[in-house]
Design a protein around this motif. Structure first.
Motif, PDB file in Angstrom:
ATOM      1  N   SER A 102       3.190  27.808  -6.487  1.00  0.00           N
ATOM      2  CA  SER A 102       2.943  29.183  -6.928  1.00  0.00           C
ATOM      3  C   SER A 102       1.692  29.266  -7.798  1.00  0.00           C
ATOM      4  O   SER A 102       1.003  30.295  -7.811  1.00  0.00           O
ATOM      5  N   ASP A 103       1.360  28.187  -8.543  1.00  0.00           N
ATOM      6  CA  ASP A 103       0.125  28.164  -9.318  1.00  0.00           C
ATOM      7  C   ASP A 103      -1.093  28.273  -8.394  1.00  0.00           C
ATOM      8  O   ASP A 103      -2.068  28.965  -8.700  1.00  0.00           O
ATOM      9  N   THR A 105      -1.206  29.482  -5.167  1.00  0.00           N
ATOM     10  CA  THR A 105      -1.301  30.754  -4.456  1.00  0.00           C
ATOM     11  C   THR A 105      -1.728  31.886  -5.385  1.00  0.00           C
ATOM     12  O   THR A 105      -2.504  32.765  -4.987  1.00  0.00           O
ATOM     13  N   ALA A 106      -1.247  31.864  -6.608  1.00  0.00           N
ATOM     14  CA  ALA A 106      -1.645  32.913  -7.552  1.00  0.00           C
ATOM     15  C   ALA A 106      -3.114  32.779  -7.933  1.00  0.00           C
ATOM     16  O   ALA A 106      -3.821  33.779  -8.099  1.00  0.00           O
ATOM     17  N   CYS A 171       2.189  38.362   3.284  1.00  0.00           N
ATOM     18  CA  CYS A 171       2.426  36.943   3.090  1.00  0.00           C
ATOM     19  C   CYS A 171       3.156  36.376   4.292  1.00  0.00           C
ATOM     20  O   CYS A 171       4.143  36.933   4.749  1.00  0.00           O
ATOM     21  N   GLU A 181       9.936  24.912  -0.766  1.00  0.00           N
ATOM     22  CA  GLU A 181       8.521  25.062  -1.078  1.00  0.00           C
ATOM     23  C   GLU A 181       7.674  24.392  -0.015  1.00  0.00           C
ATOM     24  O   GLU A 181       6.605  24.881   0.355  1.00  0.00           O
ATOM     25  N   ARG A 185       4.568  26.042   2.103  1.00  0.00           N
ATOM     26  CA  ARG A 185       3.240  25.454   2.125  1.00  0.00           C
ATOM     27  C   ARG A 185       2.770  25.219   3.555  1.00  0.00           C
ATOM     28  O   ARG A 185       1.590  25.348   3.856  1.00  0.00           O
ATOM     29  N   TYR A 196       2.055  37.879  -4.078  1.00  0.00           N
ATOM     30  CA  TYR A 196       2.679  36.757  -4.752  1.00  0.00           C
ATOM     31  C   TYR A 196       3.641  37.266  -5.805  1.00  0.00           C
ATOM     32  O   TYR A 196       3.599  38.416  -6.217  1.00  0.00           O
ATOM     33  N   ASP A 197       4.518  36.372  -6.221  1.00  0.00           N
ATOM     34  CA  ASP A 197       5.548  36.707  -7.195  1.00  0.00           C
ATOM     35  C   ASP A 197       4.910  36.917  -8.566  1.00  0.00           C
ATOM     36  O   ASP A 197       4.294  36.036  -9.126  1.00  0.00           O
ATOM     37  N   SER A 200       5.375  34.370 -11.393  1.00  0.00           N
ATOM     38  CA  SER A 200       4.689  33.094 -11.403  1.00  0.00           C
ATOM     39  C   SER A 200       3.185  33.283 -11.333  1.00  0.00           C
ATOM     40  O   SER A 200       2.455  32.406 -10.922  1.00  0.00           O
ATOM     41  N   TYR A 202      -0.717  33.497 -11.982  1.00  0.00           N
ATOM     42  CA  TYR A 202      -1.620  32.539 -12.618  1.00  0.00           C
ATOM     43  C   TYR A 202      -2.469  33.275 -13.629  1.00  0.00           C
ATOM     44  O   TYR A 202      -3.191  34.198 -13.291  1.00  0.00           O
TER      45      TYR A 202
END
Length: 204
Positions: A102-103, A105-106, A171, A181, A185, A196-197, A200, A202
């Motif tokens: 998630s880091d 993608t954000a 998405c 996960e 990916r 994105y969520d 989470s 960034y």
């Protein structure tokens, strides 16, 4: 003097040699202290419009385009992350302490929102498009060469889908009954990722 050797002269971001040295340093730290388990990710970025801009407006405009993109990349990431010009119109971002997908993608979403804004260039407004590939340490490799090859390959996959006219919005979700996960990916392509969520997200 030493600082100048680590910086790309045109864009004022780190150069390829400095990027690879920092990746090797993080790998050594991981080997020296396995309990710490440092994790990081690479984003390999290619500029889709660079060749046409260079051909149409000239090399000076092409240089200014690269300078502006580099500045935008620096504003899109945290001060602890590394922005480097890998060569030509290719940039690599080293995301430190990126332990979750998630880091990645954000961060990709934020980069797109900033870098792909229309750009004023020699009294013209030009479009900015990027193709992005990613690799995570240690999941995708434990050395710089492997990580760069994985990220580069995923970037080209992203570019081919875009050039093929198959770009979608939204998405790409993992297949039914597979919500891990790893599944996300495998099936998420950066060219298609648009949501994105928020939990989470960034933050630089």
């Amino acid at each position: 003097m030493e600082h100048n050797l680590r910086i790309d002269k045109l864009t004022a971001v780190f150069n390829r040699e400095s990027l690879l040295a920092q990746i090797r340093f993080l790998k050594r730290r991981a080997n020296q202290d396995p309990l710490e388990k440092p994790q990081f990710a690479l984003l390999f970025i290619d500029l889709d419009e660079f060749k046409s801009i260079n051909d149409r407006y000239g090399h000076d405009a092409g240089d200014q385009f690269l300078i502006t993109v580099a500045a935008r990349l620096k504003t899109a990431v945290r001060t602890t992350d590394v922005v480097a010009r890998y060569g030509g119109d290719e940039f690599v971002i080293l995301l430190k302490d990126a332990g979750a997908f998630s880091d990645v993608t954000a961060a990709e979403e934020k980069i797109r929102s900033i870098v792909e804004a229309p750009m004023a260039l020699q009294q013209h407004i030009v479009n900015v498009g990027v193709s992005i590939g990613w690799a995570m340490f240690p999941q995708d490799g434990r050395d710089a060469d492997t990580l760069m090859k994985v990220a580069d390959s995923r970037m080209f996959d992203s570019k081919k889908r875009t050039q093929g006219g198959g770009a979608l919005t939204g998405c790409i979700a993992p297949p039914p009954h597979d919500t891990t996960e790893n599944a996300a990916r495998k099936h998420l392509n950066f060219t298609y990722f648009r949501e994105y969520d928020e939990k989470s997200a960034y933050h630089p």
